[in-house]
Structure formats: structure tokens, C-alpha cells
Design a protein around this motif. Structure first.
Motif, PDB file in Angstrom:
ATOM      1  N   TYR A 451     134.087  -1.487 -30.777  1.00 57.43           N
ATOM      2  CA  TYR A 451     133.525  -2.216 -31.907  1.00 57.43           C
ATOM      3  C   TYR A 451     132.096  -1.716 -32.129  1.00 57.43           C
ATOM      4  CZ  TYR A 451     131.870  -6.286 -34.631  1.00 57.43           C
ATOM      5  OH  TYR A 451     131.328  -7.112 -35.590  1.00 57.43           O
ATOM      6  N   ILE A 493     137.297  -1.053 -34.359  1.00 55.57           N
ATOM      7  CA  ILE A 493     136.962  -2.088 -35.337  1.00 55.57           C
ATOM      8  C   ILE A 493     135.628  -1.730 -35.976  1.00 55.57           C
ATOM      9  CG2 ILE A 493     136.473  -4.527 -35.710  1.00 55.57           C
ATOM     10  CD1 ILE A 493     138.215  -5.158 -33.293  1.00 55.57           C
ATOM     11  N   PRO A 565     138.521  -8.219 -38.809  1.00 56.00           N
ATOM     12  CA  PRO A 565     138.975  -8.899 -37.590  1.00 56.00           C
ATOM     13  C   PRO A 565     138.078 -10.068 -37.153  1.00 56.00           C
ATOM     14  CG  PRO A 565     138.906  -6.525 -37.302  1.00 56.00           C
ATOM     15  CD  PRO A 565     138.135  -6.839 -38.547  1.00 56.00           C
ATOM     16  N   GLU A 566     136.915 -10.230 -37.796  1.00 52.41           N
ATOM     17  CA  GLU A 566     135.997 -11.317 -37.424  1.00 52.41           C
ATOM     18  C   GLU A 566     135.723 -11.290 -35.916  1.00 52.41           C
ATOM     19  OE1 GLU A 566     137.945 -14.812 -38.821  1.00 52.41           O
ATOM     20  OE2 GLU A 566     137.706 -14.294 -40.940  1.00 52.41           O
ATOM     21  N   PHE A 567     135.388 -10.125 -35.446  1.00 53.19           N
ATOM     22  CA  PHE A 567     135.240  -9.905 -34.004  1.00 53.19           C
ATOM     23  C   PHE A 567     133.954 -10.537 -33.484  1.00 53.19           C
ATOM     24  CE2 PHE A 567     133.728  -7.597 -30.332  1.00 53.19           C
ATOM     25  CZ  PHE A 567     134.857  -7.465 -29.547  1.00 53.19           C
ATOM     26  N   CYS A 580     138.820 -12.577 -31.875  1.00 51.63           N
ATOM     27  CA  CYS A 580     139.104 -11.657 -32.974  1.00 51.63           C
ATOM     28  C   CYS A 580     140.409 -12.024 -33.657  1.00 51.63           C
ATOM     29  CB  CYS A 580     139.127 -10.199 -32.520  1.00 51.63           C
ATOM     30  SG  CYS A 580     140.538  -9.756 -31.489  1.00 51.63           S
TER      31      CYS A 580
END
Length: 650
Positions: A451, A493, A565-567, A580
Motif C-alpha cells: 500500500y 493498493i 479499498p478504504e485501507f 480494508c
């Protein structure tokens, strides 16, 4: 002392140390020694030293070595008791100067032959920020101060919140800047050392104020002190020097060019430079580039490797250490450092944070873990965050494996430099904005969650060593031509407005050794042919989300550029969670379990990806040590699924 057992007919002893003891005692539980050093002067192979509650202000210098893994010398804190070893001394005799500034004057004899307030932070590859710094420090109730260069600066200290990155030249924020600047300044003359400090609202005559006095806390002055175990201590406050790979590399604690140490379950913090050292010693070079100034540091580092080999650098004599379950923080240069002495070692389940973030000084040798020549070294299950750099593996990264580590909130997570492989990076969570600097070749990146952005470049002006497999014997030299890397089963990501996430920087590289050879031999010459064609890369079956971009010739890239993915990495108390969201296509995508048989050998070192004993390596357990069978999901954790995920990762 007490006889605790017999090994091969030889009685082994148990010595006790306590703050109510005396060094003229017997060392028994009933009549303990007062100092750890007294026990260390007597303990021999098979013996155990148990240290009881209290603060011990001494440099423990073991005199004798263990003889094997079964006949170690063990130093341990008594069960359930807090035992602290410090390189500092408490000071109460402060005198008020003006405002919130106080001073203390000490005779130079107080420091012996090692005065941290006259010794500069000095050495190869050091890049200072503003001015010369020294090895001393001042601590108020455990909090480290900053050094300034004049008395006047004590009166109006400036809080710095940014610094210039020495690689990019960009101004970037300092991690965790101190809001109130606690500062000190020292004057040293022929007889005395005077330390001035701004304590703001604190009265140093009433609070616990300590100053650096000793270089190390647990470090043999002799080399070859093998098979020592140190466990359960808090170890802090060392005036350790700058530790580049071309110098003697002492730390708060370390084996000093020995074999078979175990350092476990300790809390290690506030070293001026390095916490744990698995590094080289001075006879193979000691800052010659900075002192002699006649050759670059690169040249002296080449020479140090051959000098070490001539002086017995080999698996039989050096390395094979275990560093596990330690908490390491607030060190100015490295949490763990080591050139040459880290070979065949294992570093696992350590929590490392706030390394090299004060930025009083900086240079090219800083990281949570900074190793050179980490041959067959296994670095796994470590949590490293809020550091200037997470893991930096430099020169001779061969047979090295980085597995199941959690890295986040670092200025950079992983840097592999001027190495030729084979090395493996598998099942890691790499979640800082800048995830990877790759100035190497011959890596295998398998089942990672990435990420952040990656940088990759060639190094065509520094030829570095590679070795016979699983050996310190040098097989040859090479430049880094870029490529010869493998990326399989990774989950990339992207981030909004962040370039460089994914594998697209390999666009233009060949895809097999056969294609590479064919392209090379369309030309005429020798060396030129091999430099004009990009080395092969092996990239397949990776997923790219949120703007991450794939290598142009990847056959099975799974791409969803718009999916967010809103990680998040979430810290809750002493635990860490991965949060995520993943698309439906994630669960439908599987990848093979990779092993020696599926990973192409590296070109330059002509070596396979395998275990240190030469057996086949199979990457069949995930980040959480769950065994995988058959095809597996992408990324580091087998339980990742389409939709919302919230998984405990520490």
C-alpha cells in the motif's frame, strides 16, 4: 553460588545479583553479588546469572564464552522482577543559571576515558543537519533532550518539524516532533565538563535527571565471546557512536564479533546511535574514509569484506545470532545494526519504533534494522513503524528472507541496495506511503500487501560482491543492472494522487532469461551487450486496486483502478488491525504456492531460492502462520475475503 545441574559431568553454577548484595559475597540467592560484572567475571559455559529487581548502572563485560547452544552462559532478569541496566548516571547537583536554564559542572575524571560530551558523532556516510553533535545526552524522567550549539540557543529553542531528505532533497515532516524543545549544551575544558540544560518548568534537583556516561550496557570488550543469552532486561541510555559498515559498530548491547548470541524479551531504548549491534569490529576498518580521506567509503567497504574473510569471517566463527521478542525504540541511528556479523542470524517478533526520528544528525546508515551482508539471515514477524526507514538491507543480500513483517508509518518501509540475490520478500504488510526502494536485483516478492509507491533504479558505478550459496566465500562482483525480480500473488493498493504504486516501472524489461539472451546476442561485443538489454522480470497474477498500475506484459494482472479499498492500519491499545474492503474479483482470483521449483534462479549469482541448508523452500504459510494448501488467495493473509475485512495483525 548454587550448583544447579551437571552437563557432561561438569557442574554448572547459578549466580545471583541484587541491589542489597556485595561483590565480596558468595553470589548465592542468600548472599548475592552487588554488580552484574562481578558475576560476569566468573560465569563460564553452562552457568546462569540471575539479576534481581533494581537499576544497575554499569557496562556488563562478559569475560568468558559459552561453548555451544547446549552450554551457553545465560544472563536473565529474575522472573517477575524489573531489572534495568543503564549507561547513564543520575545528577542532582544542578545550579540555577537564568530563566529555566540550569547547569552542572563535573570533573572529567567522572567520565573516565570516554567523555560523551567531548566525543563527536562522527564517521563515514554521516550527513549532519546543522552542526556537529556529540554522544552525550540529558534525560528528564526518561525523556531525551536535544543538543544545541551555544548557550544562547538554550534560551530560545526552536522546534523543528521538517527536515531535508538526503536521498530526494525534498523537505519532509519529522515524525513525532517534540512540541516543547528540551535542549542541552556542554562545554568541555582540560579539567571539567559543564552541562547546561533548559528544563522549562521542572526543577532538576527534585526530578530524575540522568546523563550519558558509558558507551554500552552489555557488550564484551573482547571478540569471540560466543553463546551468550541475555533476556528479560530493560537496557537504556548509551553514548554509542555512529556505526557505518566501514567502522567498529558497538551498540547498547551486542556480541562484538562473536557467534551464537540470543538476545530476547528485552526492552532496549535511548541509544545515541544503535540499540542492538550484530556488527563488525575495528580491525577490518574504522572510518578510514573520514579519517584518511584518500578513497571513497565504497572502496573501504569492499576492502573490509576481504579483510574480514582473511581474519576468519565464516559461519563457523561469526553470526548465527537470534534476536527475538524485544521492544526497541528511541535510538538515533538504528534499532538493530550489523555489517558482516549478522550472517546466518534470525531476527523475529521484535517491536521496533521511533528510530532516527529526532534528526539531530542523519546519514546513509539509518533504519529500524540496517544490515549489510545479511547472508542467509531470516527477518520475520517484526512490527516496525514510525521510523525514518523500516528495514534497509545493503550489500550482499543473499539467501536473505524478509517474511511476515508489519511495516507502516515509516518514511520508507524497505530498501534493498546493491545486492544480487537471491532474496525473498514474502507475506509482508508494507503500508507506508513509500514502500520500497529497490536498487538491487535477484529478488522474489511473493504474497505481499503493498500500500504505497515503489522506486527502482540501476547502480552502474559500484560493483559489489556476491557469494557462493550459503557461504561467506566471495564468488564474484557485479553492478546492479535492474530487474531479475519476481512479483507473484501480491496485492497492490494505490493511493489518491500517489504515483509509482504497482509494477509498471518494469515496462520495457524482458520476460525470460531466454528472451534476454536472445536480445543480448543480437548485438556485438561483450560487456556492452549485457548493459543495453533490460534483465528479465517475472511478474504475474498480481491484483492492482485504487490506481495501482501493472507491468505491461503481465499475463494475469487483475486490475480495478477505480475500486477504493478504504485501507487502514488501526492501532488499538497494544494491538494492530488491518482494515480494508476488497472487490468481488478478489475471491475469484487465486495463485499457486511458490517454492524453489517455481522461482527462476537469479542470473548474476547463478543461485536458487532455497533454504539455508540447501533444501527446497516452500512459501506455504501466511502472515498469521496459517498453512496454505493448493492455490491461495492473493496477498499475505489467507482469510482475506471480498467485502469488508478487519483482521488482527499484531
Amino acid at each position: 553460588m548454587s550448583i544447579i545441574k551437571k552437563q557432561g559431568g561438569i557442574s554448572t553454577m547459578e549466580y545471583h545479583v541484587a541491589k542489597h548484595g556485595t561483590d565480596f559475597g558468595q553470589g548465592t540467592k542468600e548472599e548475592p553479588f552487588l554488580t552484574i560484572n562481578k558475576a560476569a567475571s566468573l560465569a563460564v559455559a553452562g552457568d546462569t546469572v540471575i539479576v534481581h529487581e533494581g537499576v544497575y548502572r554499569e557496562w556488563v563485560d562478559p569475560k568468558f564464552k559459552g561453548l555451544s547452544n547446549k552450554r551457553r552462559i545465560t544472563y536473565q532478569a529474575a522472573e517477575g522482577e524489573t531489572v534495568v541496566i543503564k549507561g547513564s548516571e543520575p545528577i542532582k547537583s544542578w545550579k540555577h543559571e537564568e530563566g529555566t536554564v540550569w547547569s552542572v559542572t563535573l570533573p572529567n575524571s567522572f567520565f573516565g576515558e570516554y567523555n560523551p560530551y567531548s566525543l563527536e558523532v562522527f564517521g563515514d556516510w554521516l550527513v549532519t543537519i546543522d552542526e556537529t553533535k556529540h554522544l552525550g545526552d540529558v534525560y528528564l524522567n526518561g525523556m531525551s533532550f536535544y543538543e544545541v550549539s551555544s548557550y544562547e540557543e538554550l534560551l530560545d529553542p526552536v522546534v523543528r518539524t521538517t527536515h531535508r531528505d538526503h536521498w530526494t532533497g525534498q523537505i519532509v515532516p519529522i515524525l513525532n516532533p517534540t512540541q516543547t524543545k528540551y535542549v542541552w549544551y556542554a562545554k568541555v575544558d582540560e579539567e571539567n565538563t559543564t552541562i547546561y540544560a533548559n528544563f522549562h518548568g521542572a526543577d532538576p534537583t527534585l526530578e530524575l535527571v540522568e546523563i550519558n556516561v558509558r558507551r554500552s550496557c552489555f557488550y564484551p570488550t573482547q571478540t569471540g565471546i560466543d553463546y551468550i543469552t541475555v533476556k528479560g532486561f530493560e537496557i537504556a541510555h548509551g553514548a554509542t557512536p555512529w556505526a557505518p559498515p566501514t567502522a567498529d559498530q558497538p551498540g547498547l548491547i551486542g556480541p562484538n564479533w562473536s557467534k551464537g548470541w540470543i538476545i530476547e524479551n528485552n526492552v532496549i531504548h535511548d541509544s545515541k546511535c544503535s540499540g542492538i549491534s550484530l556488527g563488525k569490529e575495528a580491525s577490518t576498518g574504522d572510518n578510514y574514509r573520514s579519517i584518511r580521506k584518500d578513497k571513497p567509503g565504497y572502496q573501504y567497504q569492499l576492502e573490509s569484506v576481504f579483510s574480514a574473510e582473511r581474519n576468519g569471517w565464516c559461519k563457523e566463527k561469526i553470526g548465527s545470532h537470534i534476536i527475538r521478542h524485544n521492544i526497541i525504540y528511541d535510538c538515533g541511528q538504528n534499532g538493530i545494526v550489523g555489517h558482516l556479523g549478522c550472517i546466518f542470524s534470525e531476527v523475529h517478533h521484535n517491536h521496533i519504533y521511533r528510530i532516527a526520528v529526532k534528526r539531530e544528525f542523519y546519514g546513509h546508515e539509518i533504519a529500524g534494522i540496517k544490515f549489510h551482508a545479511a547472508i542467509d539471515t531470516y527477518i520475520h514477524h517484526n512490527r516496525i513503524h514510525n521510523c525514518s526507514l523500516g528495514i534497509w538491507s545493503d550489500w550482499q543480500t543473499q539467501g536473505t528472507r524478509f517474511s511476515k513483517n508489519l511495516l507502516y508509518n515509516n518514511n520508507r518501509d524497505l530498501f534493498v541496495e546493491v545486492s544480487h540475490g537471491p532474496y525473498i520478500v514474502d507475506h509482508n504488510i508494507l503500508a507506508s506511503e513509500h514502500v520500497l526502494d529497490n536498487a538491487a536485483q535477484g529478488g522474489a516478492y511473493i504474497n505481499n500487501l503493498i500500500y504505497g509507491k515503489m522506486s527502482q533504479w540501476k547502480v552502474l558505478n559500484r560493483s559489489t560482491q556476491y557469494h557462493l550459496p550459503h557461504s561467506t566465500k566471495v564468488a564474484g562482483f557485479s553492478f546492479v543492472y535492474g530487474g531479475d525480480d519476481r512479483f507473484y500473488n501480491n496485492l497492490f493498493i494505490g493511493r489518491k494522487d500517489l504515483e509509482g504504486v504497482g509494477t509498471s516501472h518494469y515496462n520495457g524489461y524482458t520476460t525470460s532469461l531466454e528472451e534476454y539472451i536472445e536480445e543480448v546476442h543480437k548485438r556485438h561485443g561483450d560487456v556492452e551487450e549485457f548493459t543495453l538489454v533490460e534483465q528479465p522480470v517475472y511478474i504475474d497474477n498480481n491484483m492492482y486496486l485504487g490506481g495501482a498500475k501493472p507491468y505491461e506484459r503481465e499475463n494475469k494482472a487483475i486490475l480495478d483502478e477505480t475500486f477504493d479499498p478504504e485501507f487502514l492500519i488501526v492501532e488499538e491499545d497494544n494491538s494492530v488491525y488491518l482494515s480494508c474492503n476488497l472487490p468481488e474479483s478478489f475471491f475469484k482470483t487465486k495463485g499457486p504456492i511458490h517454492s524453489t521449483s517455481t522461482l527462476e534462479r537469479v542470473r548474476i549469482a547463478d543461485a536458487e531460492f532455497e533454504n539455508p541448508d540447501g533444501s527446497e523452500i516452500v512459501l506455504n504459510t501466511d502472515f498469521l502462520d496459517v498453512e496454505k494448501k493448493g492455490e491461495n488467495v492473493l496477498g499475505p493473509i489467507s482469510s482475506l475475503k471480498a467485502g469488508r475485512n478487519y483482521i488482527k495483525v499484531w
